[in-house]
Design a protein around this motif. Structure first.
Motif, short mmCIF file in Angstrom:
data_model
loop_
_atom_site.label_atom_id
_atom_site.label_comp_id
_atom_site.label_asym_id
_atom_site.label_seq_id
_atom_site.Cartn_x
_atom_site.Cartn_y
_atom_site.Cartn_z
N PRO A 212 0.83 -1.21 0.00
CA PRO A 212 0.00 0.00 0.00
C PRO A 212 0.86 1.26 0.00
N LEU A 213 0.39 2.27 -0.73
CA LEU A 213 1.13 3.53 -0.82
C LEU A 213 0.63 4.56 0.18
N VAL A 214 -0.66 4.55 0.45
CA VAL A 214 -1.25 5.53 1.37
C VAL A 214 -2.08 4.78 2.40
N GLN A 215 -1.84 5.04 3.68
CA GLN A 215 -2.57 4.35 4.73
C GLN A 215 -3.20 5.33 5.71
N GLU A 216 -3.40 6.55 5.28
CA GLU A 216 -4.00 7.54 6.16
C GLU A 216 -5.50 7.32 6.26
N THR A 217 -6.07 7.58 7.44
CA THR A 217 -7.50 7.46 7.62
C THR A 217 -8.20 8.57 6.84
N GLY A 218 -9.37 8.25 6.32
CA GLY A 218 -10.11 9.25 5.58
C GLY A 218 -9.90 9.17 4.09
N ILE A 219 -8.92 8.39 3.63
CA ILE A 219 -8.71 8.22 2.20
C ILE A 219 -9.73 7.21 1.70
N SER A 220 -10.57 7.59 0.76
CA SER A 220 -11.67 6.72 0.34
C SER A 220 -11.19 5.53 -0.48
N GLU A 221 -10.21 5.75 -1.34
CA GLU A 221 -9.72 4.67 -2.19
C GLU A 221 -8.26 4.36 -1.87
N PRO A 222 -7.97 3.14 -1.39
CA PRO A 222 -6.57 2.79 -1.13
C PRO A 222 -5.81 2.61 -2.44
N THR A 223 -4.57 3.01 -2.44
CA THR A 223 -3.69 2.78 -3.59
C THR A 223 -2.53 1.91 -3.14
N ALA A 224 -1.96 1.19 -4.10
CA ALA A 224 -0.87 0.28 -3.75
C ALA A 224 0.11 0.20 -4.90
N ALA A 225 1.31 -0.22 -4.56
CA ALA A 225 2.35 -0.42 -5.57
C ALA A 225 2.51 -1.91 -5.83
N LEU A 226 2.57 -2.26 -7.10
CA LEU A 226 2.88 -3.62 -7.51
C LEU A 226 4.35 -3.64 -7.89
N VAL A 227 5.18 -4.31 -7.09
CA VAL A 227 6.63 -4.26 -7.25
C VAL A 227 7.12 -5.56 -7.88
N ARG A 228 7.79 -5.43 -9.01
CA ARG A 228 8.30 -6.60 -9.71
C ARG A 228 9.82 -6.56 -9.71
N GLY A 229 10.44 -7.47 -8.96
CA GLY A 229 11.90 -7.60 -8.99
C GLY A 229 12.64 -6.37 -8.49
#
Length: 327
Positions: A212-229
């Motif tokens: 996950p990229l952002v874990q702050e409360t109040g963020i409606s949509e979580p975003t994440a990084a897909l890390v390859r190698g």
């Protein structure tokens, strides 16, 4: 329909006709299939050489089809084997291509998953396609995939994928969570607990990670990084291993409940000392000399220790002693 097995359209018509009529001669083929004599002769010679048909009346030159499961089944098997080999080769070349592309363009190492739907779909996809191992940091207040909704894990465990999961202790206090973790442990999940975790993390086959990229409360949509190698993935795996070493194992009691803590060591002081020598790599002969006993006695005692520890081999014994921290 049978072109993939090497039959052209005319040969397929002849073969199907012979399967239906049991046997026929060149006149039958000309009259029923509307082909000329030269074509019929050429097709019969070619098909007989390839083992598709056989002569049943040499003098009258009558022919019959060889059983499809014999002649076409073997070709189908060879065809399937060739396809499997080609598929594996394509996968290998594709991975080599991606690795080279990532070295040229660092932007290909990380892909952003922009919302909850994309993140959940990716987590399901990665587990469904996991081959060897899945590593998890499992934190409380899940917003994308609560542990009880992770249906992909039981299926992966059943097909032999190893799961190592570290849970935050507050998460284990949530309603129904202990029963859910106990179910996973019974299926083969290796579970441990720590007071807190820095991030949510999933690593699959040591090839790809979701962070996950952002874990702050109040963020409606979580975003994440897909890390390859790359070194970022290596750093994430090192982070997992560092927490794994410090985490406390979770196990199932005889009553079926989940409990935190080490499995009580079944070995006495003498056996623990012998085990410490084994783990240190001391040969049986040297152990026998050091303890003043015969080498066969050492081997019998080691076999007994392996049995007491619930292991199958000395390697498993060393791993069990390390994970349970008996030494």
């Amino acid at each position: 329909m049978l072109e993939s097995l090497g039959l052209d359209p005319v040969e397929e018509r002849v073969y199907r006709f012979l399967v239906t009529t049991a046997e026929a001669d060149i006149t039958d083929l000309i009259g029923n299939l509307a082909i000329d004599a030269e074509t019929a002769e050429t097709v019969l010679v070619s098909m007989r050489v390839r083992g598709l048909i056989r002569t049943v009346s040499p003098g009258r030159r009558r022919f019959a089809a060889v059983a499809p499961d014999i002649v076409l089944g073997s070709q189908l098997l060879r065809h399937q084997q060739a396809l499997d080999w080609a598929r594996r080769e394509v996968e290998r070349l594709s991975e080599e291509y991606r690795d080279n592309a990532r070295r040229r363009d660092a932007g290909l190492l990380v892909e952003v998953l922009p919302n909850r739907v994309a993140l959940r779909e990716q987590l399901d996809h990665l587990q469904d396609n996991a081959r060897h191992e899945v590593l998890y940091f499992c934190r409380g207040r899940a917003t994308v995939m609560p542990a009880e909704e992770n249906d992909a894990e039981p299926a992966a465990l059943r097909r032999g994928v190893d799961y190592r999961v570290i849970y935050e202790r507050p998460l284990l206090k949530e309603p129904g969570m202990q029963a859910n973790v106990a179910y996973g442990v019974k299926l083969g999940e290796q579970a441990r607990a720590v007071p807190s975790l820095p991030v949510r993390l999933t690593v699959v086959d040591r090839e790809i990670a979701v962070l996950p990229l952002v874990q702050e409360t109040g963020i409606s949509e979580p975003t994440a990084a897909l890390v390859r190698g790359g070194q970022l993935l290596e750093a994430l795996m090192a982070l997992f291993e560092s927490y794994w070493e410090r985490a406390t194992p979770l196990r199932i009691t005889e009553g079926g409940d989940l409990t935190e803590g080490m499995t009580p060591c079944p070995l006495g002081p003498d056996d623990l000392y012998l085990l410490s020598l084994l783990v240190a790599g001391v040969p049986d002969k040297s152990i026998a000399t050091q303890l003043g006993i015969g080498q066969r006695t050492v081997q019998r005692r080691v076999a007994n220790i392996v049995e007491l520890a619930g292991a199958q081999t000395r390697t498993q014994l060393a791993w069990r002693a390390a994970t349970e921290r008996w030494l």
